[in-house]
Every structure is written in structure tokens, then in C-alpha cells.
Motif scaffolding. Structure first.
Motif, PDB file in Angstrom:
ATOM      1  N   GLU A 312       2.948 -43.241 -29.399  1.00 34.23           N
ATOM      2  CA  GLU A 312       3.888 -43.526 -28.322  1.00 34.23           C
ATOM      3  C   GLU A 312       5.119 -42.629 -28.386  1.00 34.23           C
ATOM      4  O   GLU A 312       5.686 -42.290 -27.351  1.00 34.23           O
ATOM      5  CB  GLU A 312       4.322 -45.003 -28.381  1.00 34.23           C
ATOM      6  N   ILE A 313       5.545 -42.249 -29.601  1.00 28.44           N
ATOM      7  CA  ILE A 313       6.732 -41.408 -29.722  1.00 28.44           C
ATOM      8  C   ILE A 313       6.379 -39.943 -29.509  1.00 28.44           C
ATOM      9  O   ILE A 313       7.116 -39.195 -28.866  1.00 28.44           O
ATOM     10  CB  ILE A 313       7.394 -41.621 -31.098  1.00 28.44           C
ATOM     11  N   ARG A 314       5.236 -39.517 -30.042  1.00 28.28           N
ATOM     12  CA  ARG A 314       4.856 -38.119 -29.891  1.00 28.28           C
ATOM     13  C   ARG A 314       4.496 -37.767 -28.455  1.00 28.28           C
ATOM     14  O   ARG A 314       4.618 -36.607 -28.051  1.00 28.28           O
ATOM     15  CB  ARG A 314       3.670 -37.793 -30.807  1.00 28.28           C
ATOM     16  N   THR A 315       4.075 -38.759 -27.666  1.00 25.65           N
ATOM     17  CA  THR A 315       3.676 -38.475 -26.284  1.00 25.65           C
ATOM     18  C   THR A 315       4.835 -37.905 -25.470  1.00 25.65           C
ATOM     19  O   THR A 315       4.696 -36.840 -24.859  1.00 25.65           O
ATOM     20  CB  THR A 315       3.095 -39.737 -25.636  1.00 25.65           C
ATOM     21  N   PRO A 316       6.015 -38.562 -25.401  1.00 23.56           N
ATOM     22  CA  PRO A 316       7.116 -37.914 -24.665  1.00 23.56           C
ATOM     23  C   PRO A 316       7.612 -36.641 -25.335  1.00 23.56           C
ATOM     24  O   PRO A 316       8.083 -35.728 -24.659  1.00 23.56           O
ATOM     25  CB  PRO A 316       8.206 -38.999 -24.646  1.00 23.56           C
ATOM     26  N   MET A 317       7.504 -36.558 -26.680  1.00 17.66           N
ATOM     27  CA  MET A 317       7.928 -35.334 -27.345  1.00 17.66           C
ATOM     28  C   MET A 317       7.038 -34.165 -26.940  1.00 17.66           C
ATOM     29  O   MET A 317       7.486 -33.019 -26.899  1.00 17.66           O
ATOM     30  CB  MET A 317       7.885 -35.517 -28.858  1.00 17.66           C
ATOM     31  N   ASN A 318       5.781 -34.433 -26.636  1.00 20.59           N
ATOM     32  CA  ASN A 318       4.896 -33.385 -26.137  1.00 20.59           C
ATOM     33  C   ASN A 318       5.428 -32.829 -24.822  1.00 20.59           C
ATOM     34  O   ASN A 318       5.384 -31.615 -24.577  1.00 20.59           O
ATOM     35  CB  ASN A 318       3.484 -33.930 -25.953  1.00 20.59           C
ATOM     36  N   GLY A 319       5.948 -33.738 -23.964  1.00 20.70           N
ATOM     37  CA  GLY A 319       6.539 -33.276 -22.715  1.00 20.70           C
ATOM     38  C   GLY A 319       7.758 -32.409 -22.950  1.00 20.70           C
ATOM     39  O   GLY A 319       7.942 -31.378 -22.297  1.00 20.70           O
ATOM     40  N   VAL A 320       8.604 -32.798 -23.882  1.00 18.56           N
ATOM     41  CA  VAL A 320       9.821 -32.031 -24.171  1.00 18.56           C
ATOM     42  C   VAL A 320       9.465 -30.646 -24.703  1.00 18.56           C
ATOM     43  O   VAL A 320       9.895 -29.618 -24.166  1.00 18.56           O
ATOM     44  CB  VAL A 320      10.707 -32.795 -25.185  1.00 18.56           C
ATOM     45  N   ILE A 321       8.682 -30.608 -25.772  1.00 21.29           N
ATOM     46  CA  ILE A 321       8.397 -29.335 -26.426  1.00 21.29           C
ATOM     47  C   ILE A 321       7.518 -28.452 -25.550  1.00 21.29           C
ATOM     48  O   ILE A 321       7.710 -27.232 -25.479  1.00 21.29           O
ATOM     49  CB  ILE A 321       7.752 -29.591 -27.800  1.00 21.29           C
ATOM     50  N   GLY A 322       6.557 -29.069 -24.853  1.00 18.50           N
ATOM     51  CA  GLY A 322       5.700 -28.275 -23.977  1.00 18.50           C
ATOM     52  C   GLY A 322       6.492 -27.597 -22.880  1.00 18.50           C
ATOM     53  O   GLY A 322       6.307 -26.407 -22.595  1.00 18.50           O
ATOM     54  N   MET A 323       7.409 -28.329 -22.250  1.00 19.16           N
ATOM     55  CA  MET A 323       8.195 -27.744 -21.167  1.00 19.16           C
ATOM     56  C   MET A 323       9.215 -26.725 -21.683  1.00 19.16           C
ATOM     57  O   MET A 323       9.606 -25.818 -20.957  1.00 19.16           O
ATOM     58  CB  MET A 323       8.898 -28.842 -20.368  1.00 19.16           C
ATOM     59  N   ILE A 324       9.656 -26.875 -22.935  1.00 18.39           N
ATOM     60  CA  ILE A 324      10.546 -25.861 -23.513  1.00 18.39           C
ATOM     61  C   ILE A 324       9.821 -24.526 -23.587  1.00 18.39           C
ATOM     62  O   ILE A 324      10.373 -23.474 -23.242  1.00 18.39           O
ATOM     63  CB  ILE A 324      11.021 -26.301 -24.912  1.00 18.39           C
ATOM     64  N   GLU A 325       8.559 -24.555 -24.022  1.00 16.49           N
ATOM     65  CA  GLU A 325       7.806 -23.303 -24.119  1.00 16.49           C
ATOM     66  C   GLU A 325       7.487 -22.754 -22.739  1.00 16.49           C
ATOM     67  O   GLU A 325       7.464 -21.538 -22.539  1.00 16.49           O
ATOM     68  CB  GLU A 325       6.537 -23.528 -24.928  1.00 16.49           C
ATOM     69  N   VAL A 326       7.259 -23.638 -21.774  1.00 15.51           N
ATOM     70  CA  VAL A 326       7.072 -23.171 -20.394  1.00 15.51           C
ATOM     71  C   VAL A 326       8.344 -22.490 -19.912  1.00 15.51           C
ATOM     72  O   VAL A 326       8.316 -21.421 -19.291  1.00 15.51           O
ATOM     73  CB  VAL A 326       6.692 -24.354 -19.481  1.00 15.51           C
ATOM     74  N   LEU A 327       9.505 -23.109 -20.196  1.00 10.45           N
ATOM     75  CA  LEU A 327      10.786 -22.524 -19.801  1.00 10.45           C
ATOM     76  C   LEU A 327      11.012 -21.181 -20.479  1.00 10.45           C
ATOM     77  O   LEU A 327      11.573 -20.255 -19.879  1.00 10.45           O
ATOM     78  CB  LEU A 327      11.920 -23.489 -20.163  1.00 10.45           C
ATOM     79  N   ALA A 328      10.563 -21.039 -21.727  1.00  7.92           N
ATOM     80  CA  ALA A 328      10.753 -19.784 -22.445  1.00  7.92           C
ATOM     81  C   ALA A 328      10.002 -18.634 -21.798  1.00  7.92           C
ATOM     82  O   ALA A 328      10.339 -17.470 -22.026  1.00  7.92           O
ATOM     83  CB  ALA A 328      10.306 -19.943 -23.899  1.00  7.92           C
ATOM     84  N   HIS A 329       8.998 -18.936 -21.001  1.00  7.57           N
ATOM     85  CA  HIS A 329       8.223 -17.890 -20.331  1.00  7.57           C
ATOM     86  C   HIS A 329       8.780 -17.551 -18.954  1.00  7.57           C
ATOM     87  O   HIS A 329       8.151 -16.821 -18.193  1.00  7.57           O
ATOM     88  CB  HIS A 329       6.757 -18.303 -20.224  1.00  7.57           C
ATOM     89  N   SER A 330       9.927 -18.098 -18.611  1.00  9.69           N
ATOM     90  CA  SER A 330      10.579 -17.737 -17.357  1.00  9.69           C
ATOM     91  C   SER A 330      11.667 -16.709 -17.634  1.00  9.69           C
ATOM     92  O   SER A 330      11.939 -16.354 -18.785  1.00  9.69           O
ATOM     93  CB  SER A 330      11.165 -18.989 -16.694  1.00  9.69           C
TER      94      SER A 330
END
Length: 953
Positions: A312-330
Motif C-alpha cells: 500500500e505504501i510502495r504503490t503511491p511511491m511508484n507514482g512519485v518516482i515514476g513521474m519524476i523519471e518521466v519529468l527528467a526526460h522533458s
């Protein structure tokens, strides 16, 4: 004998006046009301007005029945609903009457008639039971009082009996049976355990020969034993404990353990036999075994809880970290890149702390196991400081770090636990440091090498502590004073955890403090050197370079000098007048100007730029950026908050032309200033065998992985659970499945096994597990279910790319970059609706199939029309929602072409891609035309040519 004449047949009864229901109701002493389906009173009868205490001149008709049952409204509503359903309802409740008085009522509700004259009406009959209810309460109170008195009486009797038996407590309460015999074998005494163990009363065995308790085989043996003992002298024990069989009073054999000792009195020899029932021991063993099993089950439940929490805790953290890497590619500038990197590291640190919290139970249970792995001590300290820097900046606290260059770069330790200790100590110091402008807060972290250990000190200039407070500082749930919790927050666990972790690592922790001056926490840990991982060989050296220190805090300049000397530079200073020193010196030096206040930064940089090309300078400014910046030729600026040794060395090397400043390795070296190329359409990817099926129940994680796949150039379809994913897989065309392991309806394990069972003898699609449960054994279970790889959340873009390249390459039928555009929907092969899908759903009922087709052909054009209208005005949210609805119904009908187009529209809306949306709109219009061609009974759609589509933008 009687005849008919004697007993004439009775004629028809005399006509009696019928008694109406209204007269019966009026004569009733109960409250009778008729309610409609909404609970309004439509009629009253009987003693209703009197029992409800309705004042004269008022009419209860039209009032709300539920208003009388404010505290029990749910019971009244339930009874009404039950009677509206055709059943009899009943409840007891406290009613508030018209005059404000209260009473207990018993109410029964019944459905009223079945004809059309009283549709949805209910008859409610109420009777006051206040007296009965009060009597019941008094009876219950009397019963409770009686039970209490009985219990008290039983307690008094037990206490009296205990006192009476106290003089025999020792012997009588022994679990073992103790029997004494003389040399002839006559039983002289026995304790009550003989009854429990062998079934005899004490008076039944005293005075009789002990052989009565023995088996036939043992009697001869023990007679010999008595004769042998009579011939011996001394009082040594004759037998140690051994097993025997005794005869129970019932005649059955009982397995016992016998110990014999002897004593002499009055010139006679006596023997004491202690008998222990081995069945008790067996029961104890069974109880212990059962307790062990229960403990293991409890431990398993705890592990399951931790697994659930981890998920339950890692699930939202996946959203945070995943979108950070998406942002890094902009497209990001340097400041944004640095901010993204800080967010990324903070997110991973937070993830580590979450794991530590889940492990706290291991500390409490004494099951904490420390890891031992090579760790770069300097990098670990810098990362912790980076993560806590925003907190310090928010409080106006200056945070500094010094790592002794003589410390080995790599040591063996547990990085997670060491990081936890640092975070707790530094977090406390920041929290208790002053935050006002009168006395700015300051927290200093220093690491020093000792002979065979190293020290970590964390100092602050905060409120300090008294000796009394420090005495209990490392106890759980303790803080300095009650007001501390209110002023600063916290549970008081942090320092207790630090103490236990440091103890586990073989070290010690100390504290020194003075009120209003500040505190210093010192940790001493054993130092186990580790081999270098190759980074040392690539470190820059400053051999042959002379650096001159000037300006800034003297202590900070001394630290800077230590760093430079360790890199091979010669260090001069600090000097008071830098310009005068440089003018008088014939040699070329690198000027290092210490940390300047913000007011001085601009002046220093302007002054340095004016001398660009003539004098190499490094200007250390206040700020949080971690990389040096080239201001002009030979002029480099560097932010000094948490000054890093490698950053300082790179700055000096860059100022002298020996180093080129680059971006961090994990950020794309040249981020595109335009949007990435869109992935292929779902139809094209399906045709190429490269469509990815994603099974994930969390909406945020769906968005993250779809965006990551889009960046990597892959099209995908999403299923919200295992059943939906299995249904999509059956339609074919997928090149890979990425599935969460824990989903509703069907989990990832079952999904993988189901696919593997159905693939038997055919091709094998790669299946990748994706889970937030980073627990031991999960990967093994995934591979056992038939999966090919195992990824954990938070999912890194590089990990996903590697898995796709590894598993998709062998499964692809075409290069994803060379996929041709999807064919026109008007000319695509196959029917627009596959009737075999409908038949598989509802059977061969042609009438039902025609009805469904008719409904779909009526609904689909309207839905497509709405979708096309929303695409014209670029309402991406509405267009995506409409496409999602039409996708589901189209798949169920077998209209896979329309369903795939809906998926493409969803993708285009998510990317906010107007060109892709226009293409999909044209193809959707063509599909609508095909639908009319193949099912002409529906109205013809309005034509939509390419020119109209181009006007959508």
C-alpha cells in the motif's frame, strides 16, 4: 332414534348487520395509523390521537411518522421497508409524542391490501409498553445483582476453603503422587495425587501393600528390590527416575515415571516413591507444539500485514518516482534538473525510511539482522544532508558537512541502518535549532577517522538539555519535557532506535549539551575497510595546483583546505587581502573565495568576471545547487551549502581548464526540446506483435507505466484486474504482459498460470511481474507461476527499458520504429462486428443477438457523434471518457476495430496530441460508415471528409 323431523335443518341465519373495519379500529385501544411509502401518516384510528397525545385542533394526518422516532429512525424505516416488501415488520423503540413526552412502544407494521386502491400503504399498530419495559429492566437489574451476589458468595467460599486447606497446601498441590512405604512394602502415607493419578482414595491405599499398585511383572521385581535394600546399609537412593506401569483402580495400566529415595527413622528404613504422570508431560509437549504453531501463524500474519503495508505504501511511491523519471526526460534547465535530482533522491530516501519503519518490529522482537556490504561513507552522508536540506532551509537553519579526507571511501556496514541513525540525529538537531532571525540555526555534521573506528558528530545551537533530561534521553517514548511534544512534535522513539541500532552495529552513542547553548551527539562505530569499487581511480587530482584561500568563515576555510590538500593541491592562507596577495605573487594561483553572504555574491561574481582570463577563481556562494557553474573563462561559482569534496575539486579543475562541467549521468544528456515521438497505434502495434498488455488495478500506477511505455515507444492496453486482462489476452495480438501480482478478482499469479495453461503446445508470451511487495519469496513464487521476469515498484524507467529489450526482442514480428500506419478503417479486412463474439457471450439465440445489435447500432453512432464533437473543441477529458465507455461496449459486441480506435483516442487525449486525435477521428468516422454499410437498418451517419477533419484543429 331421532329423525329429520325431530331435528329440522337450520334455515339460513338471520341477516346480521356487518361490522366495519372502521368500527373495529375505532374501538381499539391501540394506536392505529396508515402510512404511505414515504412514511407520511395518511389515516389514524383507534386510540391514536390519545396515545400520540395530539392536542385538540391539530391533525396528525400528513405528519412524518419518522419524526416520532428520532433516536430509532432506522428501526422505523426498516419496518416500513419490510412491509412495503410484503412482510410483517416489528420493532420496539422510544417514541417522542406530540406533547414532548416519551414512552416505550411496541410497533407492528403490515402491508395494507393488494388491490390498486392502497398501493404502497402500510398499517402500523402501536402499543405502549413502558410499564412492561420498566419491569424488564428491573428484572434484569435484579438478575445482575443476584449474579453478582452469587459470584461474591462463591468467592468467599473459595477463600474460606483455601484457608482451611493451607496447612496441606505443599503436599496436596503437588502434581506428583508421593507414597511412603516401610521395608515390608506397606504404604504408610500418600498424598491426594494418588486419587487423581491412580483412582484410589488415600484411605484405600494406606495400610495395604504397595504391590496392589503394580503389574504382575513388576511385583516379583520389587519384592527382590525390597530384600536387596534390607541387606544394605546407608541411605543412598536406590533408583533414579525410570518409566513403570502402574495399575489404575479401574484396572487399566498407567504409564508413570518413578523415582525412589530412602530414609531411616526409629531404627527402621522407609522408602519414598515419587510418581509422575507422563501423560501430563505428553500433553505439555502437545501444548507447546500447538503454541509454537500458533506463534508461527501469528508471525505469518505479521509478515502478511507488513507485506500489505509495503504494497500500500510502495504503490503511491511508484507514482512519485515514476513521474519524476518521466519529468527528467522533458526539457529542463539546470536549476530544474538539479531540483528533479533532489526530488528523486529524496523520494528514494523516503522509500528507504518506509522500509525501515516496517522493520521496526524486528528490533522490538530482537530479530533485526544487519546487512554488511561495501558503502561509500562520504556519498551516504552527502545524500542524507541533501534530503534534509529542504527541512533545514524551511526553518532557516544552515546545514554543513565535513568528511575527514583520511577516512576510507569504502567501508563495510549496513547502509540502511547507518542512514537511519544519521536521519534521526540530524532531524532532531534541525528540529530543536532556533528558527528566528535573532539567532539563525546552525547544524554541523562532522565525520572523523580514529585508529580502528570512526566518529560521527551532529551539533546544533538549539535549546540544549539539562543533565536530568539527558539521563533518560535514549529511553523509548521519552522527551525532555511535556511541553517538548507540543512545541516540537515527535513520539520520542527516534533516539531510542538510534541507540539500539548503534549497539547492534557494535558501537556507542553519547550526548553532551548545555541549556540555551546547544547539543552534540557523537556516534562511534568500528571501521571495517572495503575494497574500492573503481571510483577512486577516476577521481580528479589537483597535483601541481596552488590554491589561495580568502574571505568567509575561518573554520569553513580550514575544511576547504583539508579537501584541497587531500586532492594533491598546495594550499595557502587564509589571506586577508586576496587581490594584494595575488598581485604580489609571481606564480599563478587559483583563488578560492570562501562562502559569501547573499549580499556579497553579486559583487564577488562581477569583480571576478572583470578579471576573466587573467586569474582563475572559484567563488563559493550561498545556495543549494550541487554542481559547479562556469561564469566566465577561468571563473567558476559553486554553492557552499553542504559543500561536497568532489564538487569543490571539479570546480578548481574547471577553473584551471582540466575539467569540463557536465550534467548528472542519470539525467538525459541532451533532453529534447520537443515532445517525444508518439508510439504506434494500438492496431499497428497489435499487427506487429508488440502491443503490451498491462494488468494493474491502481489508477496512478496505470498512468505511470503507460507514460513510461509511451516514452520508450510502445503502445499498450490496460486491464484493471486479472479477469479483464485474461479476456483481453484471449483476443490475441499482444507481445508482452506486465502484471501486478496483487489485484482484485484475479491476481497476477492466477493470471500467469491461466495463460500458461492455455498456451500449452503454442507460442509463449513473455510475462513480467510488477509488484510493490519487495519481500522474500515473492520472486520465487512469480517464477513458479510461469513468469519470465520480476520487477519491483517503484519501477525505474531504465529497468522497464531493459526488460522490454530483453523479452520483447525475441517476441516481436517487426521493428517498433518501422511500424506502418494503420490501414483505413473503411478498407480493413474482416467484418466491423464479429458475431462469433456475441454468440460466445449469449449463445445462438438469434433474437437476442438482433436485439443487442439493434441497441448497439442505435447507441454507437450517438456516442461516436459526441466523441467527434468533443474532439473538435479539444476537450481531451470528455473525449477520453466517451472513448473509454464506447471501448467497453464495443469489445463486448465484437467490434474490435472500433474498440482499438477508442484506445488510440484515449492515448492521444492523454498525450494531448491534436494530430493523433484528428487521425483517430477520421478513422472513427470511417468505422461509423462501415457500421452503416454492414447494418443498413440504422440511420446513415453524417459524412465526414478529410477537410472537415483538418478543421478540427
Amino acid at each position: 332414534m331421532t329423525t329429520d323431523a325431530d331435528n329440522p335443518r337450520p334455515g339460513p341465519p338471520a341477516q346480521e348487520a356487518p361490522v366495519s373495519a372502521q368500527l373495529i379500529a375505532a374501538a381499539s385501544r391501540d394506536c392505529i395509523v396508515i402510512l404511505d411509502a414515504e412514511g407520511r401518516i395518511t389515516q389514524v384510528a383507534g386510540a391514536a390521537r390519545e396515545m400520540l397525545r395530539v392536542p385538540a385542533g391539530q391533525d396528525p394526518v400528513g405528519s412524518n411518522w419518522f419524526d416520532l422516532w428520532s433516536d430509532e429512525r432506522h428501526a422505523a424505516q426498516a419496518a416500513l421497508d419490510q412491509s412495503l416488501a410484503g412482510e410483517v415488520g416489528r420493532f420496539r423503540a422510544f417514541i417522542r409524542r406530540w406533547d414532548g413526552s416519551f414512552a416505550w412502544w411496541d410497533v407492528q407494521t403490515s402491508p395494507l391490501g393488494s388491490d390498486a386502491s392502497n398501493p404502497g400503504h402500510v398499517l402500523a399498530v402501536g402499543r405502549e409498553i413502558t410499564g412492561q419495559h420498566d419491569a424488564e429492566l428491573r428484572t434484569q437489574a435484579l438478575a445482575a445483582d443476584l449474579a453478582l451476589r452469587v459470584k461474591q458468595h462463591q468467592g468467599a467460599l473459595a477463600e474460606l476453603n483455601e484457608k482451611e486447606q493451607e496447612h496441606r497446601a505443599l503436599l496436596d498441590n503437588l502434581n506428583d503422587c508421593v507414597i511412603s512405604i516401610d521395608q515390608a512394602g506397606t504404604i504408610r502415607s500418600a498424598n491426594p495425587a494418588v486419587s487423581r493419578m491412580l483412582g484410589y482414595r488415600i484411605d484405600e491405599v494406606v495400610g495395604r501393600n504397595v504391590s496392589m499398585l503394580m503389574t504382575v511383572e513388576d511385583r516379583t521385581r520389587y519384592r527382590g528390590f525390597l530384600r536387596l535394600q534390607a541387606s544394605r546399609t546407608g541411605t543412598s537412593p536406590a533408583f533414579v527416575a525410570h518409566s513403570v506401569r502402574a495399575i489404575h483402580r479401574s484396572g487399566k495400566a498407567v504409564l508413570l515415571e518413578l523415582s525412589i529415595s530412602q530414609y531411616s527413622a526409629h531404627g527402621e528404613r522407609f522408602f519414598i516413591g515419587t510418581l509422575r504422570d507422563l501423560s501430563e508431560r505428553e500433553r505439555l509437549i502437545q501444548d507447546l507444539t500447538r503454541a509454537r504453531v500458533e506463534a508461527e501463524q501469528a508471525n505469518h500474519a505479521k509478515s502478511a500485514f507488513l507485506a500489505a503495508m509495503s504494497h500500500e505504501i510502495r504503490t503511491p511511491m511508484n507514482g512519485v518516482i515514476g513521474m519524476i523519471e518521466v519529468l527528467a526526460h522533458s526539457a529542463l534547465n539546470d536549476a530544474q534538473t538539479d531540483a528533479v535530482q533532489t526530488i528523486r533522491e529524496s523520494a528514494f530516501s523516503l522509500l528507504g525510511l518506509i522500509d525501515e519503519i516496517l522493520d521496526f518490529s524486528k528490533i522490538e522482537a530482537g530479530h533485526m539482522e544487519l546487512e554488511r556490504e561495501p558503502v561509500n561513507l562520504r556519498e551516504l552522508a552527502e545524500q542524507v544532508c541533501d534530503n534534509l536540506l529542504p527541512v533545514a532551509r524551511h526553518r532557516g537553519t544552515q546545514l554543513s558537512l565535513y568528511v575527514d579526507p583520511s577516512l576510507p571511501d569504502w567501508i563495510h556496514t549496513d547502509p540502511t541502518r547507518l542512514r537511519q541513525v544519521l536521519v534521526n540525529l540530524m532531524g532532531n538537531s534541525i528540529k530543536f535549532s532556533p528558527s528566528g532571525s535573532d539567532k539563525p540555526g546552525r547544524v554541523e555534521v562532522r565525520m572523523h577517522a580514529l585508529s580502528d573506528s570512526y566518529s560521527i558528530s551532529v551539533s546544533d545551537n538549539g535549546i540544549g538539555m539539562s543533565d536530568e533530561v539527558m539521563a533518560g534521553l535514549f529511553s523509548p517514548f521519552k522527551q525532555g519535557e511535556a511541553s517538548t511534544t507540543r512545541r516540537f512534535g515527535g513520539t520520542g522513539l527516534g533516539l531510542a532506535i538510534c541507540k539500539r541500532l548503534v549497539d547492534l552495529m557494535g558501537g556507542s552513542i553519547k550526548v553532551s549539551s548545555r541549556l540555551s547553548i546547544g547539543s552534540t551527539f557523537s556516534v562511534f562505530l568500528p571501521m571495517a575497510r572495503a575494497d574500492s569499487h573503481g571510483e577512486d581511480a577516476r577521481e580528479l587530482r589537483l597535483d601541481g595546483i596552488t590554491c589561495v584561500l580568502a574571505d568567509g568563515d575561518v573554520d569553513e576555510l580550514i575544511d576547504i583546505g583539508d579537501y584541497l590538500r587531500a586532492a594533491g593541491a598546495e594550499v595557502i592562507g587564509p589571506v586577508e587581502d586576496l587581490d594584494a596577495f595575488l598581485s604580489a605573487s609571481p606564480s599563478q594561483h587559483v583563488a578560492i573565495e570562501g562562502i559569501a553572504d547573499r549580499a556579497e555574491q553579486g559583487r564577488l561574481l562581477e569583480h571576478a568576471r572583470a578579471r576573466s582570463g587573467t586569474q582563475a577563481r572559484v567563488i563559493i556562494t550561498r545556495g543549494n545547487r550541487r554542481t559547479p557553474r562556469l561564469e566566465a573563462q577561468g571563473i567558476v561559482s559553486l554553492d557552499g551549502n553542504i559543500l561536497r569534496r568532489d564538487a569543490l575539486i571539479r570546480a578548481v579543475a574547471a577553473a584551471t581548464g582540466h575539467f569540463t562541467i557536465t550534467r548528472p549521468a542519470w539525467i538525459p544528456s541532451a533532453p529534447s526540446r520537443t515532445k517525444p515521438a508518439p508510439p504506434p497505434s494500438v492496431a499497428a502495434a497489435r499487427a506487429a506483435g508488440q502491443l503490451v498488455l498491462v494488468a494493474e488495478d491502481d489508477a496512478i500506477n496505470q498512468k505511470v507505466i503507460l507514460r513510461q511505455l509511451e516514452i520508450l515507444g510502445y503502445a499498450a492496453e490496460v486491464a484493471g484486474n486479472g479477469e479483464e486482462a485474461l479476456a483481453l489476452w484471449r483476443k490475441g495480438g499482444f507481445g508482452m504482459l506486465i502484471t501486478d501480482l496483487h489485484m482484485p478478482l484475479m491476481d497476477g499469479y492466477t493470471l500467469a498460470r491461466s495463460i500458461r495453461d492455455k498456451e500449452a503446445g503454442g507460442g509463449r508470451m513473455p510475462i513480467i511481474a510488477l509488484t510493490a511487495n519487495a519481500l522474500r519469496g515473492e520472486a520465487t513464487a512469480a517464477f513458479a507461476a510461469g513468469m519470465d521476469d520480476y520487477l519491483t515498484k517503484p519501477l525505474r524507467l531504465k529497468q522497464l527499458e531493459g526488460a522490454l529489450e530483453k523479452h520483447m526482442a525475441d517476441n516481436a514480428s517487426a521493428d517498433i520504429a518501422s511500424l506502418a500506419p494503420a490501414p483505413s478503417a473503411r478498407t480493413s479486412n474482416g467484418p466491423i462486428i464479429d458475431l462469433s463474439v456475441l454468440r460466445g457471450l449469449i449463445g445462438d439465440d438469434e433474437a437476442a443477438i438482433r436485439d443487442l445489435l439493434s441497441e448497439y447500432c442505435r447507441m454507437a453512432p450517438a456516442s461516436i457523434g459526441d466523441m467527434l464533437a468533443t474532439t473538435r473543441v479539444r476537450d481531451y477529458a470528455r473525449a477520453s471518457a466517451e472513448a473509454h465507455r464506447l471501448k467497453s461496449s464495443s469489445r463486448a459486441m465484437g467490434a474490435s476495430l472500433i474498440a482499438d480506435l477508442c484506445v488510440d483516442i484515449e492515448d492521444a487525449c492523454r498525450r494531448q496530441d491534436p494530430v493523433g486525435l484528428d487521425t483517430c477521428a477520421i478513422r472513427l468516422g470511417e468505422a461509423l460508415a462501415r457500421l452503416h454499410d454492414e447494418f443498413p437498418a440504422m440511420p446513415a451517419p453524417r459524412p465526414m471528409d478529410a477537410g472537415s477533419a483538418r478543421q478540427l484543429g
